[in-house]
Design an enzyme around this catalytic site. Structure first.
Site, PDB file in Angstrom:
ATOM      1  N   ASP A   1      24.526  61.159  46.067  1.00  0.00           N
ATOM      2  CA  ASP A   1      25.163  62.299  46.194  1.00  0.00           C
ATOM      3  C   ASP A   1      26.630  61.955  45.501  1.00  0.00           C
ATOM      4  O   ASP A   1      27.316  62.920  45.410  1.00  0.00           O
ATOM      5  CB  ASP A   1      25.369  62.770  47.427  1.00  0.00           C
ATOM      6  CG  ASP A   1      25.930  61.736  48.509  1.00  0.00           C
ATOM      7  OD1 ASP A   1      26.392  60.773  48.213  1.00  0.00           O
ATOM      8  OD2 ASP A   1      26.002  62.133  49.547  1.00  0.00           O
ATOM      9  N   SER A   2      26.833  60.698  45.228  1.00  0.00           N
ATOM     10  CA  SER A   2      28.109  60.453  44.285  1.00  0.00           C
ATOM     11  C   SER A   2      27.817  61.315  42.987  1.00  0.00           C
ATOM     12  O   SER A   2      28.874  61.494  42.330  1.00  0.00           O
ATOM     13  CB  SER A   2      28.086  58.994  44.078  1.00  0.00           C
ATOM     14  OG  SER A   2      26.625  58.563  43.192  1.00  0.00           O
TER      15      SER A   2
ATOM     16  N   LYS B   1      17.425  58.709  51.307  1.00  0.00           N
ATOM     17  CA  LYS B   1      18.483  57.696  52.058  1.00  0.00           C
ATOM     18  C   LYS B   1      19.451  58.974  52.783  1.00  0.00           C
ATOM     19  O   LYS B   1      19.521  59.980  52.399  1.00  0.00           O
ATOM     20  CB  LYS B   1      19.396  57.143  50.898  1.00  0.00           C
ATOM     21  CG  LYS B   1      20.486  56.194  51.778  1.00  0.00           C
ATOM     22  CD  LYS B   1      21.085  55.303  50.488  1.00  0.00           C
ATOM     23  CE  LYS B   1      22.071  55.920  49.677  1.00  0.00           C
ATOM     24  NZ  LYS B   1      23.136  56.522  50.607  1.00  0.00           N
TER      25      LYS B   1
ATOM     26  N   ASP C   1      19.489  60.602  47.973  1.00  0.00           N
ATOM     27  CA  ASP C   1      20.329  60.995  48.807  1.00  0.00           C
ATOM     28  C   ASP C   1      20.079  62.433  49.397  1.00  0.00           C
ATOM     29  O   ASP C   1      19.856  63.183  48.799  1.00  0.00           O
ATOM     30  CB  ASP C   1      21.720  60.969  48.811  1.00  0.00           C
ATOM     31  CG  ASP C   1      22.264  59.423  48.662  1.00  0.00           C
ATOM     32  OD1 ASP C   1      21.693  58.664  49.242  1.00  0.00           O
ATOM     33  OD2 ASP C   1      23.546  59.555  48.236  1.00  0.00           O
TER      34      ASP C   1
ATOM     35  N   GLU D   1      22.775  58.758  55.792  1.00  0.00           N
ATOM     36  CA  GLU D   1      23.988  57.894  56.197  1.00  0.00           C
ATOM     37  C   GLU D   1      23.927  57.856  57.759  1.00  0.00           C
ATOM     38  O   GLU D   1      23.676  58.840  58.651  1.00  0.00           O
ATOM     39  CB  GLU D   1      25.153  58.291  55.813  1.00  0.00           C
ATOM     40  CG  GLU D   1      25.365  58.391  54.415  1.00  0.00           C
ATOM     41  CD  GLU D   1      26.695  58.611  53.894  1.00  0.00           C
ATOM     42  OE1 GLU D   1      26.889  58.731  52.473  1.00  0.00           O
ATOM     43  OE2 GLU D   1      27.410  59.213  54.624  1.00  0.00           O
TER      44      GLU D   1
ATOM     45  N   GLU E   1      27.702  49.376  52.870  1.00  0.00           N
ATOM     46  CA  GLU E   1      29.124  49.660  52.030  1.00  0.00           C
ATOM     47  C   GLU E   1      30.261  49.365  52.541  1.00  0.00           C
ATOM     48  O   GLU E   1      30.567  49.482  53.742  1.00  0.00           O
ATOM     49  CB  GLU E   1      28.987  51.155  51.630  1.00  0.00           C
ATOM     50  CG  GLU E   1      30.050  51.765  50.739  1.00  0.00           C
ATOM     51  CD  GLU E   1      29.777  53.044  50.132  1.00  0.00           C
ATOM     52  OE1 GLU E   1      30.941  53.316  49.503  1.00  0.00           O
ATOM     53  OE2 GLU E   1      28.918  53.751  50.525  1.00  0.00           O
TER      54      GLU E   1
END
Length: 271
Positions: A41-42, A108, A80, A110, A174
Site C-alpha cells: 500500500d506504499s 499481507k 497488502d 499488519e 519493519e
C-alpha cells in the site's frame, strides 16, 4: 512456473529471500528475478501522491495487483490488505479473495495478537498470509524504531509467535532493532523479511522507488539506493526539451517517408 508461498517458507535457513515492491507491469517485468513482488500500500505514496497509506482503498490495491500480475512470470505476488479492509473476519476474507482473484498469490496485513483471529480466518479459507510487525505504517503516528526496550521486545517476540501459530507463512519486520529481529528469526518457524531490521532476518524488502532513487520525498535510513534514477530522468527530460525546442528532434531517422513517386503525384494533385 512462478513461486508460491510454500517455496518461500522452504527457504528459511537455506537461502536469503529477496523482496521488492511492484505496482505496475513494466517495473514488475524488470524486477521479476526477485523471490517476491510485494504490491504494497506504499503505492499510495509513491504512485498516487498520498501523504501516507491511510487513503489507499481496496480498488487501488486491486488495480495495482492486476498490473503486477500482468508483468510477473517468476515471483510470488503478495498484496497488502489496505487499512480498514480487515476490521472483521468477514471483510478480511472477502477482500483477501478479491486480491487473489486480481492475481495475488498471498495477502499481507499488519498487526500482532489483535489480528491473530483475522489471520486464522483468512488462512482457513486457503489464502496464504504474510504478517507484518514492528512499525505499522497504516496506524503509526510517527516512524520510530521498535523493540528498543526489554518490554517492547518481549511483546514483539510474543506477537511473532502468536501470528505464526495463526498460520502466517512469513513475517515482515519493519524498523525493529536488529537484536530483536535476530531473536524473532531464531524463535519462529517461518521466514522473517526485514526492512530496516538488520541482516539477521531471513530476507529483505525495499520499496523499489527507494532502491532506484526515484522517490525523493522521503529518504529512509534503511533504504540503500542502488541508482539515482531521478537525476538521470531529469537530465533525459532536459535533453529532450532542448532538442525539441532547437528542432534537433525528431531527426530523419525518427521519421517515416512516402515513396518519392507517390509524393510527387500528391504534390502535383495539390498544386
Amino acid at each position: 512456473m512462478h513461486k508460491n508461498f510454500k517455496d518461500i517458507l522452504g527457504m528459511k535457513g537455506k537461502e536469503k529471500i529477496t523482496v521488492l515492491t511492484g505496482y505496475d507491469s513494466t517495473m514488475v517485468t524488470l524486477c521479476d528475478q526477485v523471490d517476491v513482488i510485494l504490491v504494497g500500500d506504499s503505492a499510495g505514496m509513491v504512485m498516487l501522491g498520498y501523504e501516507n497509506t491511510s487513503s489507499v482503498t481496496m480498488e487501488d490495491m486491486i488495480r495495482f495487483t492486476t498490473a503486477a500480475k500482468n508483468g510477473r512470470k517468476n515471483s510470488l505476488i503478495v498484496s497488502d490488505l489496505p487499512i480498514n479492509s480487515y476490521n472483521t473476519k468477514e471483510d478480511a476474507v472477502k477482500n483477501s479473495m478479491k486480491l487473489i482473484e486480481a492475481g495475488a498469490g498471498a495477502v499481507k496485513l499488519e498487526g500482532g495478537k489483535e489480528v491473530a483471529e483475522i489471520i486464522k480466518s483468512i488462512t482457513e479459507n486457503h489464502i496464504p498470509v504474510m504478517g507484518h510487525l514492528g512499525l505499522l505504517p497504516q496506524t503509526a503516528q510517527k516512524y520510530t524504531v521498535q523493540g528498543k526496550t526489554k518490554d517492547s521486545a518481549m511483546e514483539l517476540i510474543e506477537d511473532a509467535k502468536i501470528i505464526t501459530k495463526s498460520g502466517v507463512f512469513s513475517i515482515v519486520l519493519e524498523m525493529v532493532s536488529s537484536q530483536v529481529a535476530k531473536i524473532i528469526t531464531e524463535k519462529i518457524s517461518v521466514p522473517t523479511i526485514g526492512i530496516g531490521s538488520g541482516k539477521f532476518c531471513d530476507g529483505q524488502v525495499l520499496v523499489v522507488h527507494d532502491m532506484l532513487g526515484l522517490f525523493e520525498k522521503i529518504k529512509p535510513k534503511f533504504a540503500k539506493r542502488y541508482l539515482s534514477l531521478a537525476d538521470e530522468i531529469r537530465n533525459a527530460v532536459k535533453s529532450y526539451t532542448i532538442e525539441v525546442k532547437e528542432e534537433k528532434f525528431p531527426s530523419i531517422e525518427n521519421e517515416f517517408q512516402m515513396d518519392e513517386s507517390e509524393y510527387n503525384e500528391l504534390r502535383n494533385e495539390i498544386d
